[in-house]
Design a protein around this motif. Structure first.
Motif, mmCIF file in Angstrom:
data_model
loop_
_atom_site.group_PDB
_atom_site.id
_atom_site.type_symbol
_atom_site.label_atom_id
_atom_site.label_comp_id
_atom_site.label_asym_id
_atom_site.label_seq_id
_atom_site.Cartn_x
_atom_site.Cartn_y
_atom_site.Cartn_z
ATOM 1 N N GLU A 1 54.274 56.989 58.917
ATOM 2 C CA GLU A 1 53.705 55.665 58.687
ATOM 3 C C GLU A 1 52.966 55.687 57.355
ATOM 4 N N GLY A 2 53.174 54.649 56.560
ATOM 5 C CA GLY A 2 52.546 54.589 55.244
ATOM 6 C C GLY A 2 51.831 53.268 55.025
ATOM 7 N N ILE A 3 50.853 53.286 54.144
ATOM 8 C CA ILE A 3 50.118 52.077 53.793
ATOM 9 C C ILE A 3 49.819 52.124 52.302
ATOM 10 N N GLY A 4 50.013 51.020 51.638
ATOM 11 C CA GLY A 4 49.744 50.949 50.205
ATOM 12 C C GLY A 4 48.303 50.555 49.933
ATOM 13 N N LEU A 5 47.645 51.315 49.068
ATOM 14 C CA LEU A 5 46.269 51.021 48.681
ATOM 15 C C LEU A 5 46.260 50.655 47.205
ATOM 16 N N GLN A 6 46.050 49.381 46.923
ATOM 17 C CA GLN A 6 46.092 48.913 45.548
ATOM 18 C C GLN A 6 44.771 49.219 44.830
ATOM 19 N N SER A 7 44.845 49.223 43.525
ATOM 20 C CA SER A 7 43.649 49.437 42.717
ATOM 21 C C SER A 7 42.702 48.242 42.865
ATOM 22 N N VAL A 8 41.398 48.554 42.928
ATOM 23 C CA VAL A 8 40.401 47.477 43.016
ATOM 24 C C VAL A 8 39.523 47.454 41.764
ATOM 25 N N SER A 9 40.042 47.947 40.679
ATOM 26 C CA SER A 9 39.292 47.869 39.426
ATOM 27 C C SER A 9 39.228 46.420 38.971
ATOM 28 N N SER A 10 38.295 46.125 38.065
ATOM 29 C CA SER A 10 38.135 44.748 37.588
ATOM 30 C C SER A 10 39.365 44.264 36.831
ATOM 31 N N GLY A 11 40.166 45.181 36.310
ATOM 32 C CA GLY A 11 41.387 44.797 35.617
ATOM 33 C C GLY A 11 42.566 44.591 36.529
ATOM 34 N N SER A 12 42.385 44.855 37.841
ATOM 35 C CA SER A 12 43.476 44.698 38.804
ATOM 36 C C SER A 12 43.231 43.567 39.788
ATOM 37 N N LEU A 13 41.969 43.292 40.110
ATOM 38 C CA LEU A 13 41.658 42.231 41.060
ATOM 39 C C LEU A 13 41.778 40.870 40.373
ATOM 40 N N GLY A 14 42.276 39.914 41.132
ATOM 41 C CA GLY A 14 42.502 38.579 40.571
ATOM 42 C C GLY A 14 43.954 38.425 40.188
ATOM 43 N N GLY A 15 44.187 37.961 38.977
ATOM 44 C CA GLY A 15 45.563 37.808 38.503
ATOM 45 C C GLY A 15 46.051 36.385 38.647
ATOM 46 N N GLY A 16 47.382 36.222 38.617
ATOM 47 C CA GLY A 16 47.968 34.893 38.698
ATOM 48 C C GLY A 16 47.667 34.076 37.448
ATOM 49 N N THR A 17 47.579 32.781 37.614
ATOM 50 C CA THR A 17 47.369 31.888 36.462
ATOM 51 C C THR A 17 45.913 31.858 35.997
ATOM 52 N N ASP A 18 44.988 32.256 36.861
ATOM 53 C CA ASP A 18 43.577 32.158 36.516
ATOM 54 C C ASP A 18 43.037 33.389 35.800
ATOM 55 N N GLY A 19 43.708 34.533 35.922
ATOM 56 C CA GLY A 19 43.257 35.730 35.221
ATOM 57 C C GLY A 19 42.636 36.751 36.153
ATOM 58 N N PHE A 20 42.270 37.895 35.577
ATOM 59 C CA PHE A 20 41.709 38.996 36.346
ATOM 60 C C PHE A 20 40.191 38.967 36.304
ATOM 61 N N LEU A 21 39.595 39.764 37.171
ATOM 62 C CA LEU A 21 38.144 39.808 37.273
ATOM 63 C C LEU A 21 37.492 40.243 35.966
ATOM 64 N N SER A 22 38.188 41.060 35.209
ATOM 65 C CA SER A 22 37.643 41.558 33.938
ATOM 66 C C SER A 22 37.408 40.434 32.927
ATOM 67 N N THR A 23 38.017 39.269 33.147
ATOM 68 C CA THR A 23 37.827 38.159 32.208
ATOM 69 C C THR A 23 36.435 37.547 32.311
ATOM 70 N N LEU A 24 35.644 37.997 33.293
ATOM 71 C CA LEU A 24 34.284 37.493 33.422
ATOM 72 C C LEU A 24 33.296 38.313 32.606
ATOM 73 N N ALA A 25 33.748 39.391 31.980
ATOM 74 C CA ALA A 25 32.857 40.252 31.215
ATOM 75 C C ALA A 25 32.441 39.567 29.908
#
Length: 485
Positions: free
Chosen positions: A358-382
């Motif tokens: 059994e496997g589970i994927g653990l995605q990165s939770v860095s500010s450059g990975s969270l968010g995305g889509g049309t609005d941008g990533f968390l790092s854009t708040l810096a």
């Protein structure tokens, strides 16, 4: 007849004494070791069966320990995500307070931005320092790896679970049977080429909010569309001038796709001269519409579709993806990619094969990975980035944060479900199997002390009796001496 050369009775007694000693020794061995089967000669078939059961016990014990280790592994990851979630809540609090522009001084805004920068730094630190046994858990090390992903057709992709044959890859095919659609309403002014014949005020409402727009008489369709697009980030509605619906028609469309997408246009007051989804400029003053969720097939299974977001879950493959706008809204499209490996894979069954993995994927939770889509990533708040406080893009920044919150919460939910419904239930099942296997092996191999104690007493009596008999048999030939006197 009396003979002394061959003492047949003594031979018989010796044989019986030997047999009784063997039985006595066997009972003593069984009682001292606690095992009924000590050698293959004791019970060949029983030995084979008990050894097979002992092998099963070893495998079950290993699987239980593996599942418990996996639970510890995921508990560390969930602890890191819990702290990231708390930081995201603090981040939104700072953003929401900073949106109160008139009530804050420049120094307060700068202080809030400094806190936001510190929070983003802390999130990155947690992503890089949450480790288990020397392995980074939240830095993307345990994401599933892919190849051949068409980034035009697939905007974002997250593999939650996947069973991949050893030394092979797993192909994923996404077929868009029917594309998702956006919500759309058309408007037509009562003047020449769709221009307004009188001063008109309209209210446009979309997924993000509402906006009231006022136009002077003679405002053209192009000018109306431009005004709507200016507030698109506030309403979630965009506009274009279309010649398909007729000269001068303004097309009000949701920026989102699917059944949750909504657009509503209403002409306010009685002086308006603009028909909404109609031709009568005096009565057709309002209309609304919802988008449509498409139909998507992933590896032969119908997926859950919410606009352009596609989710598919099965026993061997679970994924979430956001399709590209053109691909996801067009009927009959198809794209494929391969899952090549990765993920946190655990062996939690007695059999080491794909069924027990059994496997589970653990995605990165860095500010450059969270968010995305049309609005941008968390790092854009810096500081200095697109959505820092000085940009005043508060609505966009809030959507970025909430998107990140949803991603982190989703990961925590998946981890919790894996711990509860996969690991814990597996451990409970394996412990029951271990009990039954141990009981079966014990019944075959171990000594029944009540029975064996009785056998020991019997063997002791028979040994003593046979020894007395042997003594008598050995003494009997001496009676011949009386004949020689």
């Amino acid at each position: 007849m009396t003979r002394i050369v061959t003492n047949v009775q003594s031979l018989i007694a010796q044989r019986v004494v030997g047999q009784q000693n063997v039985a006595l020794n066997q009972s003593l061995t069984r009682l001292s070791t606690g095992l009924r089967i000590n050698t293959g000669a004791d019970d060949p078939a029983g030995l084979i069966g008990s050894e097979s059961l002992r092998s099963d016990k070893v495998a079950i014990n290993a699987a239980v320990e593996n599942a418990r280790r996996a639970d510890n592994f995921l508990a560390v990851a969930e602890g890191g995500l819990q702290e990231v979630n708390a930081l995201l809540l603090e981040l939104e609090d700072l953003l929401d307070r900073s949106a109160n522009e008139a009530g804050l001084s420049d120094a307060e805004v700068e202080a809030n931005q400094a806190q936001i920068d510190a929070i983003l730094s802390s999130i990155d630190r947690i992503a890089n320092t949450s480790t288990f046994n020397g392995q980074k858990l939240l830095g993307g090390n345990f994401e599933f790896t892919t190849s051949g992903v068409n980034t035009t057709n697939i905007d974002t992709l997250r593999i939650d679970t996947a069973k991949i044959p050893e030394g092979a890859t797993r192909t994923v095919t996404i077929d868009v049977v029917a594309g998702s659609d956006y919500a759309v309403v058309s408007g037509l002014g009562g003047g020449t080429a769709g221009a307004l014949s009188a001063a008109t005020t309209i209210e446009v409402t979309g997924n993000y909010g509402s906006e009231v727009l006022s136009f002077a008489s003679g405002t053209t369709a192009a000018q109306i569309a431009a005004a709507v697009n200016t507030s698109s980030q506030l309403t979630g509605i965009s506009a274009i001038v279309s010649t398909v619906a007729g000269t001068g028609h303004v097309i009000f469309a949701s920026t989102q796709y699917g059944a949750d997408a909504v657009v509503s246009v209403e002409v306010l007051g009685s002086t308006g001269r603009m028909a909404i989804d109609g031709t009568n400029t005096t009565t057709d003053h309002s209309s609304s519409d919802n988008g449509v969720d498409g139909t998507v097939i992933v590896n032969g299974r119908t997926a859950d579709v919410n606009g352009l977001d596609v989710t598919m879950r099965s026993g061997s493959l679970s994924l979430q993806t956001t399709l590209g706008t053109t691909f996801g809204s067009t009927n009959g499209g198809s794209t494929s990619f391969a899952i090549t490996g990765g993920g946190a894979v655990f062996s939690i069954a007695p059999q080491v094969n794909m069924v027990g993995m059994e496997g589970i994927g653990l995605q990165s939770v860095s500010s450059g990975s969270l968010g995305g889509g049309t609005d941008g990533f968390l790092s854009t708040l810096a500081s200095g980035a697109t959505n820092d406080l000085s940009s005043r893009n508060f609505a966009t920044a809030q959507r970025v944060i909430r998107n990140a919150q949803e991603q982190v919460s989703s990961m925590r939910g998946r981890i919790g479900a894996f711990q509860k419904d996969t690991l814990q239930t597996t451990v409970n099942s394996l412990l029951v199997a271990l009990e039954n296997t141990a009981a079966a092996e014990s019944a075959i191999r171990e000594t029944d002390f009540a029975e064996e104690t009785s056998a020991l007493t019997r063997a002791q009596i028979l040994v003593n009796s046979s020894m007395s008999t042997l003594q008598i048999a050995n003494a009997q030939p001496q009676s011949v001496l009386s004949l020689l006197q």
